[in-house]
Design an enzyme around this catalytic site. Structure first.
Site: not given
Length: 486
Positions: A186, A209, A261-262, A264-265, A283, A317, A393, A460
């Protein structure tokens, strides 16, 4: 995440300015892009390179048209190792530079980003789908971030502690080594900047990455760093999905992992990093309550709710007030409204809620855009706390409106969430205990002030971030004889 918007029971009249703001208007014809990636998308040793081995292939799309703009190879274990070792060599050079030397190079990188803003924003717009208006703001916050941490690079210092007998101790803040940054789709360029700026300011190297959906703009940042004067390899880019991320997290020479990111990840990254005792910054997602009291300026509240729910087509987010820029009013019928990033986000989310407006797929009149991903911004009423649109979300342009009667009630409901990323309040009553009312929120927005607090697991975008990209060493100096117990 979308903010469940809570109104007092004031009747439909209180919603009228919100409804008027979201009425559709004629969409200006947009030109189909012609951008196609023709160069390698990995960056190592100060140049674009093809990966040394593969862990699959990915395709990147232009959301506005649905067309493929790149088919690329995902980095395998060998390529990841080459990128890390290359960064490790650059770290030995960079970490020996003074903070002032690092400051000058980061300021030069910020200058180049400002100079190339339109070019970078155009690439971001093509690969991400957000409007050029928002893409330019993203680039602005990127060079501002570099300038901020450039200013901190020369200020890193420790403490002197006097000990008995003329002995003394002191502390010094040192870099960690090779850090890994893993970005989201995003805010591709912005996230790469936000992660690399504090890392490099502290004297670290970074292997970044990007999301496999938005692989393009991080390469521009890598080239800018090289042009600004960082040692070759200090900021490398590897492309890929889950397998590439796993190679990075498990690499024995990686000192830290920062991920956006999410949830779960993020859990998987934390688990993999823990096996190597690596610190992580995560985050992740959120579902942030925005409480609107009847005593507030309703026009400001409406504008704030629109920004919180519909900036970047709702694919944020946390609430998007976090920028320091003052935005003009949104107009959902012109270039201010971009497209949804991916067609998979067109999914049922209503669950019995009443659709006040929007929520349907939009097909532009321009035939070039018929295969793009467009959705009208949606406002839902008659929502309950147990609905998916309120609890989870959505990551799309959906606003859920709920009502409340008392302050105690709304605080209990607002805190009934597994997320803790952000919260917001519109009220004139400043004696209200804003700071302690939201138990787990990492960000709190009051009225319509443009604040930038801290967020996530780790921190951050603040001075405290220096602590997460460095380590404190204590040195004790004995000025007398050594006493022994033996």
């Amino acid at each position: 995440p979308r903010l469940p918007l809570m109104f007092l029971r004031a009747g439909v009249a209180a919603l009228s300015p919100l409804v008027r703001s979201l009425q559709p208007s004629p969409v200006a014809a947009m030109s189909t892009g012609t951008f196609v990636v023709s160069q390698p998308l990995n960056y190592r040793g100060g140049a674009r390179v093809e990966p040394a081995d593969a862990s699959g292939t990915e395709k990147a799309f232009e959301p506005a048209t649905g067309r493929v703009i790149a088919t690329f190879t995902c980095s395998g274990e060998k390529e990841v190792n080459l990128a890390v070792q290359n960064a490790k060599a650059a770290f030995k050079i960079w970490s020996k530079k003074s903070g002032m030397e690092r400051c000058r190079i980061l300021l030069e990188a910020a200058r180049i980003i400002r100079e190339r803003e339109d070019e970078i924003a155009t690439v971001e717009c093509i690969n991400n789908g957000k409007s050029i208006f928002e893409a330019r703001l993203d680039i602005d916050t990127s060079w501002q971030c570099l300038e901020y941490y450039a200013g901190l690079a020369a200020s890193m210092a420790g403490e002197h502690i006097q000990l008995p007998g003329g002995s003394f101790g002191y502390t010094r803040r040192e870099p960690l080594g090779v850090c890994v940054g893993i970005g989201a789709w995003n805010y591709p360029f912005q996230i790469a900047s936000w992660k690399s700026a504090p890392a490099l300011a502290c004297g670290n190297a970074m292997v970044f990455k990007p999301s496999p959906f938005t692989p393009v703009s991080a390469l521009l940042l890598a080239e800018i760093y090289t042009e600004a004067g960082v040692p070759p390899g200090l900021f490398n880019v590897v492309q890929g999905g889950a397998a590439t991320g796993q190679f990075l997290c498990q690499h024995h020479d990686v000192a830290k992992v920062s991920f956006t990111g999410s949830v779960p990840t993020g859990m998987k990254i934390m688990e993999m990093s823990a096996k190597g005792i690596k610190p992580v910054t995560l985050e992740l997602g959120g579902k942030s309550p925005l409480i609107i009291f009847s005593d507030c300026d309703m026009n400001n509240a409406v504008k704030g709710a629109l920004m919180a729910n519909f900036l970047t087509q709702g694919q944020v987010c946390t609430c998007p007030w976090k920028r320091k820029t003052v935005f003009p009013p949104l107009n959902f019928g012109n270039a201010f409204w971009g497209c949804i990033f991916n067609a998979k986000y067109f999914f049922p989310f209503r669950q019995g809620a009443k659709v006040l407006c929007g929520g349907d797929i939009y097909v532009p009149e321009d035939p070039k855009l018929k295969d793009g991903y467009y959705m009208r911004p949606c406002v839902l009423t008659n929502c309950r706390d147990d609905m998916t649109c309120v609890k989870e979300e959505i990551f799309g342009p959906v606003m859920s409106i709920l009502s409340f009667d008392t302050e105690a009630e709304v605080l209990e409901r607002a805190n009934d969430t597994t997320f803790g990323l952000a919260a917001g309040v519109f009220t004139r009553y400043m004696e209200w205990d804003t700071e302690s009312s939201f138990e787990g929120a990492g960000e709190l927005f009051v009225w319509n002030q443009q604040l930038r607090p801290l967020e996530g697991f780790g921190r951050e975008n603040g001075r405290v971030t220096i602590e997460y990209y460095s380590q404190l060493k204590t040195v004790c100096v004995e000025m007398g004889d050594v006493e022994s117990a033996f």
